[in-house]
Design a protein around this motif. Sequence first.
Motif, short mmCIF file in Angstrom:
data_model
loop_
_atom_site.label_atom_id
_atom_site.label_comp_id
_atom_site.label_asym_id
_atom_site.label_seq_id
_atom_site.Cartn_x
_atom_site.Cartn_y
_atom_site.Cartn_z
N LEU A 181 -83.27 51.12 79.15
CA LEU A 181 -84.02 50.42 80.33
C LEU A 181 -85.01 51.42 80.92
N ARG A 182 -84.68 52.82 81.05
CA ARG A 182 -85.28 53.74 81.40
C ARG A 182 -86.54 54.30 80.82
N ALA A 183 -86.32 54.02 79.37
CA ALA A 183 -87.33 54.61 78.37
C ALA A 183 -88.90 54.21 78.59
N PRO A 184 -89.06 53.01 78.90
CA PRO A 184 -90.44 52.59 79.07
C PRO A 184 -91.08 53.17 80.41
N PHE A 185 -90.31 53.80 81.34
CA PHE A 185 -91.02 54.27 82.49
C PHE A 185 -90.81 55.81 82.50
N GLU A 186 -90.37 56.55 81.56
CA GLU A 186 -90.18 57.90 81.49
C GLU A 186 -91.33 58.65 81.15
N GLY A 187 -91.59 59.82 81.77
CA GLY A 187 -92.85 60.54 81.51
C GLY A 187 -92.93 61.12 80.09
N ARG A 188 -91.70 61.41 79.53
CA ARG A 188 -91.71 61.65 78.05
C ARG A 188 -92.55 60.61 77.33
N THR A 189 -91.69 59.42 77.64
CA THR A 189 -92.52 58.32 76.75
C THR A 189 -93.95 58.02 76.54
N TRP A 190 -94.58 58.28 78.08
CA TRP A 190 -95.86 58.17 78.04
C TRP A 190 -96.60 59.38 77.58
N ALA A 198 -88.16 48.39 72.90
CA ALA A 198 -88.12 49.04 71.56
C ALA A 198 -89.47 50.12 71.38
N THR A 199 -90.48 49.75 72.14
CA THR A 199 -91.63 50.53 71.74
C THR A 199 -91.38 52.11 72.07
N PRO A 200 -90.97 52.41 73.16
CA PRO A 200 -90.70 53.90 73.32
C PRO A 200 -89.79 54.58 72.24
N TRP A 201 -89.01 53.88 71.38
CA TRP A 201 -88.32 54.41 70.35
C TRP A 201 -89.00 54.29 69.19
N ILE A 202 -89.92 53.49 68.98
CA ILE A 202 -90.77 53.32 67.95
C ILE A 202 -91.73 54.40 67.88
N VAL A 203 -92.40 54.71 69.15
CA VAL A 203 -93.37 55.95 69.46
C VAL A 203 -92.51 57.31 69.23
N VAL A 251 -102.02 52.53 65.20
CA VAL A 251 -102.17 50.88 65.00
C VAL A 251 -100.62 50.28 65.33
N VAL A 252 -99.69 51.03 65.14
CA VAL A 252 -98.19 50.69 65.29
C VAL A 252 -97.92 50.64 66.70
N ALA A 253 -98.24 51.94 67.19
CA ALA A 253 -97.93 52.09 68.85
C ALA A 253 -98.67 51.18 69.75
N VAL A 254 -100.00 51.02 69.31
CA VAL A 254 -101.12 50.30 70.47
C VAL A 254 -100.46 48.79 70.10
N ASN A 255 -100.14 48.13 69.01
CA ASN A 255 -99.99 46.92 69.04
C ASN A 255 -98.57 46.79 69.71
N PHE A 256 -97.57 47.52 69.09
CA PHE A 256 -96.40 47.26 69.83
C PHE A 256 -96.57 47.18 71.62
N ALA A 277 -99.04 47.09 73.42
CA ALA A 277 -99.94 45.87 74.06
C ALA A 277 -99.18 44.50 74.05
N TYR A 278 -98.66 44.01 72.88
CA TYR A 278 -98.02 42.84 72.84
C TYR A 278 -97.01 42.90 73.88
N GLY A 279 -96.11 43.92 73.51
CA GLY A 279 -94.71 44.00 74.65
C GLY A 279 -94.94 43.76 76.03
N TRP A 280 -95.92 44.47 76.47
CA TRP A 280 -96.06 44.61 78.11
C TRP A 280 -97.05 42.91 78.28
N ALA A 281 -97.97 42.57 77.41
CA ALA A 281 -98.51 41.40 77.43
C ALA A 281 -97.82 40.04 77.47
N LEU A 282 -96.81 40.14 76.60
CA LEU A 282 -95.57 39.10 76.71
C LEU A 282 -94.79 39.08 77.86
#
Length: 448
Positions: free
Chosen positions: A27-36, A209-214, A147-152, A154-159
């Motif tokens: 749950l922390r991963a999308p907000f961690e500095g490492r992910t960004w 899932a996006t942070p782990w994919i990235v 392409v993979v990172a941007v799509n995941f 964008a779609y993740g946060w949009a949905l």
Amino acid sequence: MATDYGQSGQSYGFFEEPRRRRLPAGLRAPFEGRTWREFGYVLLSLPVSILLFTYGVTMVALGAGLLVTFLGVPVLAAGLAGCRGFGAMERARARGLLGLEVADPEPLRMRGHGFLAWIGAVLKSGASWRALLYSVIQLPWSVFSFVVAVNFWAYGWALLTYPLWFWLFPAYGGQDGLQLYGDETHHIYLDNPFEIGVTALVGLLFTLATPWIVRALTQVDRVLVHGLLGPSRLATRVVELESDRGVVVDTAAADLRRIERDLHDGAQARLVALAMDLGLAKEKLTEDPQAAARMVDEAHGEVKTALQELRDLARGIHPAVLTDRGLDAALSAVASRCTVPVQVEVDLVERPAPAIEGIAYFTVSELLQNISKHARATWAGVDVWRVENRLMLQVVDNGVGGASASGGSGLAGLTERLDAVDGILVVDSPVGGPTRITAELPWRGERG
């Protein structure tokens, strides 16, 4: 060798108990500095890779096309030099955004001076060609990862945020919600609370899932940067061997100085004094035979002491029992001189190479000496065995512990000596004991 056994603990690092995280890692991963930072690396990789690919292919093609003239080789060398420069930029980018520390590749080895020597060094350098290969490979991979990172993302946060902005469709788009399916007769919109909630849930899964994919995508970038823009294994090995050779030379010089000092301050001084005493006894032989006899008797004692010092010195250089009977007998002799009872077990069918056998002997000797001086133990054990092509040593004691291989300690010097022959020293010595020190050496041949 002075090793800090059982000291106050100043040489040890006591780590504070880490703070408990309120949220799990998923749950922390999308907000961690490492992910960004990793996501930023992927975004930057596309324009950077386009620049690298364009430069590398253009310069190589131009240089190859001009090979029929005298300009081809300098242009090709300039192109490779530019790729090396871009490689330095990429290492810095990976260091800043991915936290990847990659050493600089081996420098150019120029034979001579001048422009022609520089051209030859650039063209012969493997690092130059690896940097060019990186410029070519990076582009297709960057396109894919972008392409993979941007799509995941964008779609993740949009949905996930769909419940906040779905009202825009009926207000401004003329439809009930986000269209999931539509043809001439049927239209499916995500417009009721259940569908909106499911959409947000799917977006949450994508977002988590996006942070782990990235992270998985950037692992490939790490491999590319480390493998193509860092030093080659051969160059790294050459540097290690040069460093190890320096350690061996320094160690040998220190041993020679120690032997010279021991001879000068010990046996040599005694022999000089012995010669003077015998000279005085010779002069008194006719005048005072009894005094001369006493002086000869004292000289005899000095001879025995000098002989014992020479034996100890010879044993410190290379004991005869090791040469004649091997590690089992030699280590048993060392254990008998330790101040605590030592159990020795040597399980070797064959003998290792003489050099490795000598290093193993002196390693155990120094460790047992440490136990005698610092461990305050009542028992110690020495085990020696072979695992495939490695010679394993383990010295254990039930002392107060606290041994450290940190810089400046005796174990640090022992670690350097083992490292010079591709050996390893592992110290496990918690404060309060027990202490377990394991050494691993290459076997390097057999001797009957």
